[in-house]
Design an enzyme around this catalytic site. Structure first.
Site, short mmCIF file in Angstrom:
data_model
loop_
_atom_site.label_atom_id
_atom_site.label_comp_id
_atom_site.label_asym_id
_atom_site.label_seq_id
_atom_site.Cartn_x
_atom_site.Cartn_y
_atom_site.Cartn_z
N GLU A 183 -0.47 2.19 1.98
CA GLU A 183 0.50 2.67 0.99
C GLU A 183 0.71 4.18 1.14
O GLU A 183 0.71 4.92 0.16
CB GLU A 183 0.04 2.33 -0.43
CG GLU A 183 0.02 0.84 -0.70
CD GLU A 183 -0.41 0.48 -2.12
OE1 GLU A 183 -0.98 1.35 -2.81
OE2 GLU A 183 -0.19 -0.67 -2.53
N GLU A 263 0.33 -7.69 -0.24
CA GLU A 263 -0.47 -7.75 -1.46
C GLU A 263 0.36 -8.43 -2.54
O GLU A 263 1.18 -7.79 -3.21
CB GLU A 263 -0.87 -6.35 -1.95
CG GLU A 263 -1.89 -5.63 -1.10
CD GLU A 263 -2.40 -4.33 -1.75
OE1 GLU A 263 -1.97 -4.00 -2.88
OE2 GLU A 263 -3.21 -3.64 -1.11
#
Ligand SMILES: *[C@@H]1O[C@H](CO)[C@@H](O)[C@H](O)[C@H]1NC(C)=O
Ligand SMILES: *[C@@H]1O[C@H](CO)[C@@H](O)[C@H](O)[C@H]1NC(C)=O
Ligand SMILES: *[C@@H]1O[C@H](CO)[C@@H](O)[C@H](O)[C@H]1NC(C)=O
Ligand SMILES: *[C@@H]1O[C@H](CO)[C@@H](O)[C@H](O)[C@H]1NC(C)=O
Ligand SMILES: *[C@@H]1O[C@H](CO)[C@@H](O)[C@H](O)[C@H]1NC(C)=O
Ligand SMILES: *[C@@H]1O[C@H](CO)[C@@H](O)[C@H](O)[C@H]1NC(C)=O
Ligand SMILES: *[C@@H]1O[C@H](CO)[C@@H](O)[C@H](O)[C@H]1NC(C)=O
Ligand SMILES: *[C@@H]1O[C@H](CO)[C@@H](O)[C@H](O)[C@H]1NC(C)=O
Length: 653
Positions: A183, A263
């Site tokens: 991320e 995710e």
């Protein structure tokens, strides 16, 4: 057929030495047909996250087998750097840290692996997996081209990546893809040179063939700084939203190739003082179905959350540490038990993939060992000789944990009152520099608690020359956002009235080592009991008790949960193993998971408790209690909603 035989069969089939793998094993991205290719065939993964660092090694096989039986064909795991390199250049891959053993088990169970080696992982893990010793360079810019950071990353990856190379799919192993960073588009630095350096580094150790990928929030803004040429861009998002719209963000970065949600949130994280997060199974399976329907690849995060044993939890900002349980409301509970969510997910997967036959391994039985009487040993201040192996350090101004090379736990700061304070006088941390919680005593009497972002000042009274002891607890380093350079201890000066306090004596404390060596048991001459009622504070102190496993009941020991009736906040060890933090006065977690393998049937099991605020041990007897069901969702005392919203990647910058 029962599961043990099925498991044995799987293991038997999989004993193929790495060296015999055919050179045609390959795993690639097919940009024409928007899928992965495994050995030349179209392939889609349905994966689940399991963090080996949150599960004792003895249970890895059981948890992986349950994942396999749910119909998953892959698992995803993080590698926390700080779990493996506690001291610069000293590596630990033994026992619960035996990564190659974990990878081998995945292979044996026919589960492919999506590997996330960081170096930064977030993961609600202390400092997002980065070792705190990186902060020895005070102004280091983590997750950037900072030369010292890069040097440490290069050395670590030079150790790690050659170890995992034999486990790559093309080398006969289970690893199909490897993530670069995590991320990164949510981090302020946006340093493409850093990402390019990582890619070169990964390629130099792992070769040109391996599929490298990135993961970012499903928004064009996140992909801007997170994606890079040559690294396959994937997204993450939770259930309940518009799946098509979420994947459009990925298409912005990858016009062609497989759709991947790296995710897909089965639940969500907790924080001390906030309500337990719960995700509806109905909403989850609806979105999962929508993802699978369009042939997208998905990783369920988490499939099993596990436990933040010891001090491994991370924190968010404004400072909010995560609790010991990382149950995550995942399909397998913290203890590896099957849930309704597990079977609902399995029913969805069944529509898309043949799932293995045979019985799913059962949930493990739990046992309520009942109450154990505890007795008070000594306070922390009375134990400095056995806790501070290196002895105290004098310093005009406070030193941090990092200054004294202590990564986790507690440090004690001692000073004598320079003036008489007959009237209540503010003892303050004007710069909010108590990281993270400070237990203040004056001449052995508890005087109050300072807490980061919550209580920066308390009033004290005392005489000149009185001994002020401040025990500072590191409650877990920030793991997300711009504040990950999270120094611990007293990170700025304290003031008394208008004056800065100086002339400190600072004790680095090795509490875990002392507990493991049983030093408290040898020193357990009973002390004078506290006379304070439990509504007021008492000095941080150690308590001990022991219990035997009944020998007239078959199949013991079994897993259990420990709770702390009328205790406030602290740390607990069983037979020297640090189970983690308890904080029932704040919640939502009330019980701590106690895996059965820690318990002995041959000797009394020894419980050591460090209670920081007040125990119920005076005037009467006090107990801890083992029960057979977890409580991680109690109503909490602090209801202020926390800023990071479920299922969004709200930027906290
Ligand atoms: C990949 O594997 C397939 C099937 O084993 C084989 O036909 C193909 O040649 C391999 N491709 C490469 C680039 O090795
Ligand atoms: C890891 O486990 C394997 C067995 O799978 C064992 O051979 C190896 O010695 C272990 N490594 C360490 C560092 O303990
Ligand atoms: C979901 O998003 C897509 C693409 O943005 C849009 O066309 C569609 O109408 C949305 N569906 C719903 C139910 O809002
Ligand atoms: C400290 O005492 C002063 C004076 O007695 C009072 O005004 C102030 O509110 C107290 N502060 C705290 C934090 O209790
Ligand atoms: C504490 O105060 C002293 C004197 O003002 C100053 O030199 C020092 O830098 C301060 N230390 C910290 C950690 O703020
Ligand atoms: C510092 O504290 C010590 C006691 O810990 C005391 O002996 C010494 O005089 C103090 N020094 C100053 C400069 O206050
Ligand atoms: C608990 O402590 C006692 C006393 O030191 C020791 O004899 C016993 O072996 C310990 N129990 C375990 C399970 O280690
Ligand atoms: C906590 O979870 C249990 C088990 O799922 C449930 O029965 C109970 O109602 C929940 N309690 C609260 C306060 O949500």
């Amino acid at each position: 057929m029962g599961f043990p035989r099925a498991a044995a069969g799987l293991l038997f089939l999989a004993v193929i030495p790495v060296s015999l793998a055919t050179s045609s094993s390959n795993f690639t991205v097919d940009y024409k047909n928007n899928c992965f290719l495994k050995d030349g065939q179209p392939f889609r993964y349905i994966s689940g996250s399991i963090h080996y660092s949150r599960i004792p090694q003895v249970y890895w096989k059981d948890r992986l087998l349950k994942m396999y039986m749910a119909g998953l064909n892959a698992i995803q795991t993080y590698i926390p750097w700080n779990f493996h390199e506690p001291i610069p250049g000293r590596y630990d891959f033994s026992g619960d840290r035996n990564l190659t053993h974990f990878l081998q088990l995945c292979k044996d169970l026919d589960l492919l692996v999506i590997l996330r080696p960081g170096p930064y992982i977030c993961g609600e893990w202390d400092m997002g997996g980065l070792p705190s010793w990186l902060l020895k360079k005070k102004d280091i810019v983590l997750r950037s081209s900072d030369a010292d950071y890069i040097a440490a990353v290069d050395r670590w990856m030079g150790k790690l990546l050659p170890m995992i190379k034999p486990y790559l799919y093309q080398n006969g192993g289970p690893i199909i893809t490897v993530q670069v960073e995590n991320e990164y588009g949510s981090y302020f630095a946006c340093d493409f040179d850093y990402l390019r350096h990582l890619v070169k580094l990964f390629r130099s150790h792992l070769g040109e063939e391996v599929v490298l990928f990135s993961t970012d929030g499903a928004g064009v803004g996140y992909l801007k700084c997170g994606s890079l040429q040559g690294v396959y861009a994937t997204v993450d998002f939770g259930p309940g939203g518009n799946v098509t719209a979420a994947f459009e963000a990925q298409r912005h970065a990858e016009p062609h190739g497989p759709l991947v949600n790296s995710e897909f949130y089965t639940g969500w994280l907790d924080h001390w003082g906030s309500p337990h997060s719960v995700t509806s199974t109905a909403v989850l399976v609806k979105s999962l179905n929508e993802i699978l329907e369009i042939d997208a690849n998905v990783n369920l995060y988490m499939f099993i959350g596990g436990t933040n044993f010891e001090y491994w939890n991370g924190a968010n900002t404004p400072y909010a540490p995560q609790p010991t349980s990382y149950d995550y409301d995942a399909p397998l509970t913290e203890a590896g038990d099957l849930t309704e969510k597990y079977f609902a997910i399995r029913d969805v997967i069944k529509k898309y993939r043949k799932i293995p036959e045979g019985a799913v391994p059962p949930s493990t039985p739990k046992f309520a060992y009942g109450q154990v009487t505890m007795k008070k040993l000594q306070t922390v201040s009375e134990s400095l000789d056995i806790l501070s192996f290196s002895g105290p350090v004098k310093s005009p101004y406070p030193l941090t944990f990092e200054d004294l090379n202590q990564a986790f736990g507690f440090m004690l700061y001692q000073i004598t009152l320079p003036v008489d304070c007959p009237k209540p006088t503010p003892l303050s941390s004007p710069l909010n520099g108590v990281h993270d919680r400070a237990y203040v005593t004056i001449d052995g009497v508890a005087a109050g608690v300072l807490e980061r972002d919550k209580t920066i000042s308390i009033n004290i009274t005392g005489k000149i020359g009185s001994r002020l002891d401040i025990l500072v607890e590191n409650m877990g380093r920030v793991n997300y956002g711009k504040d990950i350079n999270d120094f611990k201890g007293l990170v700025s000066n304290l003031t008394l009235g208008a004056d800065t306090l100086s002339n400190w004596t600072v004790y680095s404390l090795s509490i875990d080592e002392a507990v493991k060596k049983g030093l408290f048991w040898k020193n357990s001459s009973p002390r004078t009991p506290d006379n304070a009622p439990t509504t007021t504070l008492s000095p941080p102190a150690f308590y001990a008790g022991s219990f035997n496993i009944p020998d007239d009941i078959p199949d013991l020991p079994q897993d259990t949960y420990i709770q702390f009736p009328d205790w406030r906040k602290g740390q607990v060890w069983i037979n020297g193993f640090n189970l983690g933090r308890y904080w029932p006065s704040r919640g939502p977690q009330i019980t701590l998971f106690v895996p059965e393998y820690l318990l002995s049937t041959r000797a009394p099991n020894n419980i050591t408790v460090l209670e920081l605020e007040a125990s119920p041990c005076s005037p009467g007897p006090c107990v801890v209690e083992f029960i057979s069901t977890p409580i991680i969702n109690a109503t909490t005392r602090y209801t202020k909603p926390f800023m990071r919203e479920p299922f969004s990647k709200q930027d906290l910058l």
